[in-house]
Design an enzyme around this catalytic site. Structure first.
Site, PDB file in Angstrom:
ATOM      1  N   ASP A  29      -6.968  -7.252  -4.765  1.00 58.03           N
ATOM      2  CA  ASP A  29      -6.860  -6.175  -5.754  1.00 58.03           C
ATOM      3  C   ASP A  29      -7.081  -6.682  -7.169  1.00 58.03           C
ATOM      4  O   ASP A  29      -7.528  -5.931  -8.030  1.00 58.03           O
ATOM      5  CB  ASP A  29      -5.469  -5.525  -5.674  1.00 58.03           C
ATOM      6  CG  ASP A  29      -5.449  -4.334  -4.721  1.00 58.03           C
ATOM      7  OD1 ASP A  29      -6.504  -4.003  -4.162  1.00 58.03           O
ATOM      8  OD2 ASP A  29      -4.366  -3.752  -4.538  1.00 58.03           O
ATOM      9  N   HIS A  54       1.603   3.071  -3.326  1.00 59.70           N
ATOM     10  CA  HIS A  54       0.568   3.743  -4.107  1.00 59.70           C
ATOM     11  C   HIS A  54       0.865   5.224  -4.274  1.00 59.70           C
ATOM     12  O   HIS A  54       0.663   5.791  -5.337  1.00 59.70           O
ATOM     13  CB  HIS A  54      -0.804   3.579  -3.438  1.00 59.70           C
ATOM     14  CG  HIS A  54      -1.540   2.358  -3.899  1.00 59.70           C
ATOM     15  ND1 HIS A  54      -1.957   2.185  -5.197  1.00 59.70           N
ATOM     16  CD2 HIS A  54      -1.942   1.241  -3.233  1.00 59.70           C
ATOM     17  CE1 HIS A  54      -2.588   1.028  -5.314  1.00 59.70           C
ATOM     18  NE2 HIS A  54      -2.586   0.433  -4.132  1.00 59.70           N
ATOM     19  N   GLN A  81       0.823  -1.212   0.000  1.00 52.58           N
ATOM     20  CA  GLN A  81       0.000   0.000   0.000  1.00 52.58           C
ATOM     21  C   GLN A  81       0.857   1.261   0.000  1.00 52.58           C
ATOM     22  O   GLN A  81       0.484   2.276  -0.585  1.00 52.58           O
ATOM     23  CB  GLN A  81      -0.927   0.009   1.225  1.00 52.58           C
ATOM     24  CG  GLN A  81      -2.062  -0.973   1.140  1.00 52.58           C
ATOM     25  CD  GLN A  81      -2.942  -0.733  -0.071  1.00 52.58           C
ATOM     26  OE1 GLN A  81      -3.531   0.322  -0.232  1.00 52.58           O
ATOM     27  NE2 GLN A  81      -3.014  -1.723  -0.949  1.00 52.58           N
ATOM     28  N   HIS A 122     -55.366  12.718   2.306  1.00 48.15           N
ATOM     29  CA  HIS A 122     -54.869  11.373   2.582  1.00 48.15           C
ATOM     30  C   HIS A 122     -55.974  10.527   3.229  1.00 48.15           C
ATOM     31  O   HIS A 122     -56.216   9.373   2.831  1.00 48.15           O
ATOM     32  CB  HIS A 122     -53.658  11.429   3.529  1.00 48.15           C
ATOM     33  CG  HIS A 122     -52.372  11.771   2.850  1.00 48.15           C
ATOM     34  ND1 HIS A 122     -52.133  13.020   2.301  1.00 48.15           N
ATOM     35  CD2 HIS A 122     -51.242  11.037   2.642  1.00 48.15           C
ATOM     36  CE1 HIS A 122     -50.925  13.033   1.789  1.00 48.15           C
ATOM     37  NE2 HIS A 122     -50.356  11.835   1.977  1.00 48.15           N
ATOM     38  N   GLU A 135      -9.487   0.761   4.959  1.00 53.16           N
ATOM     39  CA  GLU A 135      -9.902   0.255   3.646  1.00 53.16           C
ATOM     40  C   GLU A 135      -9.567  -1.239   3.547  1.00 53.16           C
ATOM     41  O   GLU A 135     -10.416  -2.041   3.165  1.00 53.16           O
ATOM     42  CB  GLU A 135      -9.180   1.040   2.544  1.00 53.16           C
ATOM     43  CG  GLU A 135      -9.501   0.554   1.141  1.00 53.16           C
ATOM     44  CD  GLU A 135      -8.617   1.202   0.085  1.00 53.16           C
ATOM     45  OE1 GLU A 135      -8.964   1.117  -1.097  1.00 53.16           O
ATOM     46  OE2 GLU A 135      -7.569   1.779   0.435  1.00 53.16           O
ATOM     47  N   HIS A 136      -8.323  -1.591   3.855  1.00 52.97           N
ATOM     48  CA  HIS A 136      -7.880  -2.983   3.848  1.00 52.97           C
ATOM     49  C   HIS A 136      -7.444  -3.373   5.259  1.00 52.97           C
ATOM     50  O   HIS A 136      -6.661  -2.646   5.885  1.00 52.97           O
ATOM     51  CB  HIS A 136      -6.692  -3.191   2.912  1.00 52.97           C
ATOM     52  CG  HIS A 136      -6.935  -2.747   1.496  1.00 52.97           C
ATOM     53  ND1 HIS A 136      -6.516  -1.515   1.021  1.00 52.97           N
ATOM     54  CD2 HIS A 136      -7.554  -3.371   0.461  1.00 52.97           C
ATOM     55  CE1 HIS A 136      -6.863  -1.406  -0.254  1.00 52.97           C
ATOM     56  NE2 HIS A 136      -7.493  -2.522  -0.618  1.00 52.97           N
TER      57      HIS A 136
END
Length: 838
Positions: free
Chosen positions: A766, A666, A663, A825, A732-733
């Site tokens: 991934d 990235h 990670q 109504h 996230e992971h």
């Protein structure tokens, strides 16, 4: 403000020096370099060479004055605020709306000052400044000039009608013209005058007269009017003289501002720089550095900086690196102050002032042509498709270990724990403002704007926006091993996502005769953003295209940046074929999002937009989802990639390090956290050694160095403590290197996707295990799921009520409707109940 614009043929001499102190000057067909505050006048016979025009503007010209025929050629190519139209009275009717809206001013040539004509021109060019050049043998009278200025127009006079001497019938004293609009309500007729530094910091308040202003303009020295002693030539006795940089009138012409270079002990009689107190901020720093440059004792740190260019260079680079790493507002301000200190030290050593820096900034702001703005190779991060690393000049010791920061959770306060959970601040409001013009252009101008932005941002000149099936075999040719890998990934992902399909209608009889149902339907039209360009990202195409295909979406639109030759990578083309994409938009960024949100002549409009992207893409998605005219939704907010790895005594150090780095590569803003569960110092050291050794073998090591330096090791004493922190962090992971990791999944409340056990690297999710890799970041795993098949469906409810069912349910509805005061109504039920009694 510009009220008087002198027209000169030659930018030199005493007259030019004096005129340049009181505002811009208008020059006829000049050569480079240009003096400051220049307007450029091209006459009827001058050729309109766009390169020459851009060169003038890039070299500091404020505005360009063009005749009508020439203006038509450059309008739309040159910013409106930099263009002034040259007209005579008879040509006004020949001006089109395009020309009128493409300039910021009009220079009107007229044989005399005709206020009715000027008023008529002002009304026609309602958004433009009006400049008037009287084309006569002699100058207008001061009274006529005052009338002209009161009408809101600006005066243009040729230098042949100006003088530094007393006004006559053939020439006007420039001070008389400059002061023509000034007014004062003081009985002594003096004008309040603010004196400031070149950079606009106030030095004091004085008074001026026409005589003192005239002498200041001509001599370039600070001269004022003492209310007791007459003309006051600043510094005549004290030695604290002033060089006048500019003299300006304020917006309503009742006061003056002098910008000066102050010499000596200062402006104030108390021997301070300012009458309003001691200097602070940048003026104080500049003053201090200048003093230390002249007088610092040998051996002092500042003297070392001035005498040792390498030391100063190293400090500037060190502080730049610290600023890049800073994350909180306080840290950024602190590190920026350090960087400014050392940068200004270098400036002082070379005689460069803050005013010089501001002049350079102003000149850069005037540039029309722009460089791409990319970092030089030694500072830029390698692109994802690159194999070899880009050599980088290290800001820190390249041999220093690549290490994460470490904290012990039990020793942190509540405030410190909250900081551990924070992500970088996403300035979404600022980015949304930046993408608004792009989105608006595509919305209004459609394909034309889309093609322009693709040429500008993606560097690809296209003749069409989209590719439609059937896709040619040539466009999908990929190596056989890649094709086999894609096919297997497609099969795995499709199998997992097909199992998620909601195809069963839910039916519940809530009371006798009342049946409520819920059934799923695919979202008809979806747009899938596939980041790309030079990078090849078939994995994202698979992750978004397959669930759309499985859900049964009728239209699947891919959007991906084209390569420089206008083509799309064959891997993405192949995936588009596999998932049945109905169109491929050859565009990236905010413009692609806008095209899918609103539709264009060729780009289909979609109902929901999916996919990761940079901050421009994210901001555009957020913008269009809040526009009711777009009627489009998005998958989720997006932020930098992140991973939380949980490791206990069973963890393999090499595996843990590899997962962290997967990670970290990235980007420099990647969020990487290791939660160490009762790890011994020796075990933790082995992990850190593996991180360092594996990182150095990566092509993206320079990115990893920065992201790992901001990454975190959180030491905890139990699995329970680790899981509590992880659930608060909502990664996230989430990777579990734990004994009996399978048993711990039941305690995970917040995570995008979980990777269980030592042989489940995040990379598999991934690419090809079957789960989706489009996941919530930035802590949004508390509220959002990752992309799945249900993301491409919506649920519709229905109800069917029998007459007997309404007999039981109706009175309940009537009671509640009456309670809320909604008679219609209630009546919709009553009328049916009454019909049953009849």
């Amino acid at each position: 403000m510009t009220r008087f614009l002198p027209l000169l043929d030659v930018p030199q001499g005493d007259l030019f020096d004096a005129l340049s102190r009181i505002g811009p000057v208008l020059l006829s067909n000049p050569s480079l370099p240009l003096p400051d505050n220049s307007y450029i006048l091209l006459d009827q016979n001058a050729s309109t060479d766009l390169d020459q025009i851009v060169a003038w503007l890039d070299h500091g010209a404020e505005k360009l004055v063009l005749p009508l025929a020439s203006a038509k050629e450059v309008i739309g190519l040159i910013p409106q605020e930099r263009l002034v139209l040259l007209l005579d009275a008879v040509s006004v009717s020949a001006v089109s709306d395009k020309v009128r809206n493409g300039v910021s001013g009009v220079l009107l040539k007229t044989p005399e000052i005709d206020l009715d004509l000027i008023s008529s021109v002002s009304q026609f060019f309602s958004k433009s400044a009006i400049y008037v050049l009287v084309d006569a043998s002699g100058p207008p009278s001061i009274y006529s000039i005052q009338s002209l200025l009161r009408s809101g127009a600006n005066l243009v006079l040729p230098s042949s009608q100006l003088t530094l001497d007393v006004s006559s019938s053939t020439q006007l004293d420039i001070a008389d013209v400059f002061l023509a609009p000034i007014t004062t309500d003081r009985p002594d007729g003096l004008f309040p005058t603010i004196v400031s530094t070149e950079t606009g910091h106030s030095l004091g308040l004085v008074y001026s007269s026409a005589e003192s202003v005239r002498e200041s303009i001509i001599t370039g020295k600070g001269v004022y009017q003492s209310r007791k002693h007459g003309l006051w030539r600043k510094g005549e006795t004290s030695g604290s003289t002033q060089d006048v940089v500019s003299v300006r009138l304020d917006c309503d012409s009742d006061s003056l501002q002098f910008r000066v270079v102050q010499h000596g002990s200062g402006f104030c009689h108390l021997e301070r720089q300012s009458c309003f107190g001691e200097a602070s901020g940048l003026p104080l720093l500049e003053k201090t550095l200048r003093s230390r440059f002249e007088n610092a004792p040998e051996g002092s740190y500042t003297k070392r900086l001035f005498n040792d260019p390498e030391l100063l260079r190293s400090k500037i680079m060190e502080e730049a690196d610290e600023l890049c790493r800073a994350e909180t507002g306080d840290e950024i301000a602190f590190e920026a102050a350090d960087l400014i200190y050392f940068a200004l030290t270098k400036c002082t050593a070379y005689g460069v002032t803050v005013a010089d820096i501001e002049r350079s900034l102003d000149k850069k702001a005037k540039r029309v042509s722009r460089r791409p703005g990319n970092a030089k190779p030694q500072w830029s991060a390698p692109k994802a498709a690159e194999v070899k690393p880009t050599p980088a000049v290290a800001l820190v010791d390249s041999n220093a270990p690549i290490r994460m920061r470490t904290t012990t959770l039990s020793a942190t306060s509540e405030e410190e724990r909250a900081l551990l959970l924070r992500r970088p601040v996403l300035k979404s409001d600022e980015m949304i403002e930046k993408v608004k013009p792009i989105v608006s252009e595509v919305r209004v101008r459609g394909d034309a704007a889309l093609l322009e932005f693709t040429a500008k941002f993606d560097k690809a000149k296209l003749t069409s926006t989209c590719i439609f099936p059937p896709y040619s075999k040539e466009s999908m040719e990929i190596p056989s091993d890649v094709k086999e890998a894609v096919d297997q990934a497609y099969a795995n992902i499709k199998k997992f996502h097909a199992a998620q399909i909601d195809g069963v209608t839910l039916k519940v009889e809530t009371m006798p005769g009342v049946v409520c149902s819920r059934f799923a339907r695919a979202i008809s039209r979806v747009g899938l953003y596939i980041p790309g360009g030079t990078a090849i990202l078939p994995s994202t195409a698979l992750m978004l295209g397959i669930p759309a295909q499985v859900a049964g979406c009728k239209e699947i639109v891919f959007a991906t940046p084209p390569r420089s030759d206008g083509s799309i990578s064959p891997e993405v083309m192949y995936v588009a074929h596999l998932v049945g994409a109905s169109a491929i938009l050859k565009a990236g960024g905010a413009q692609a999002v806008a095209a899918m949100a609103y539709g264009t002549e060729t780009v289909p409009k979609v109902d929901k937009i999916f996919g990761p992207g940079n901050q421009w893409v994210t901001a555009a998605k957020m913008l269009v989802q809040n526009d009711t005219d777009a009627l489009v939704s998005i998958d989720m907010p997006a932020g930098p990639s992140e991973v939380l790895v949980m490791a206990d005594h069973t963890a393999n150090p090499a595996f843990v390090a590899a997962d962290l780095l997967s990670q970290a590569e990235h980007g420099v803003d990647s969020q990487v956290v290791l939660v160490a569960v009762s790890l011994t110092p020796e075990h933790l050291e082995k992990i850190e050694i593996e991180v360092d050794e594996q990182a150095r073998a990566l092509s993206r090591v320079d990115i990893v160095k920065q992201s790992i330096a901001k990454s975190l090791i959180v030491q905890v004493t139990s699995i329970e403590e680790a899981l509590e922190f992880s659930n608060d962090y909502a990664p996230e992971h989430l990777i579990l290197h734990l004994q009996n990791a399978h048993d711990k999944v039941q305690f995970v409340d917040n995570a995008g996707s979980v990777f269980v056990g030592p042989f489940t690297p995040e990379s598999c999710g991934d690419y090809a295990s079957g789960t989706n890799h489009t996941l919530p970041t930035n802590g949004y795993a508390r509220q959002f799921s990752g992309v799945n098949t249900l993301s491409f469906q919506k649920h519709i409810t229905s109800q069917e009520i029998t007459s007997d069912g309404l007999k039981g349910l109706g009175p309940i509805v009537v009671t509640l409707a009456d309670c809320e005061g909604l008679q219609a109504h209630a009546n919709a039920v009553r009328i049916r109940l009454s019909s049953m009694k009849a």
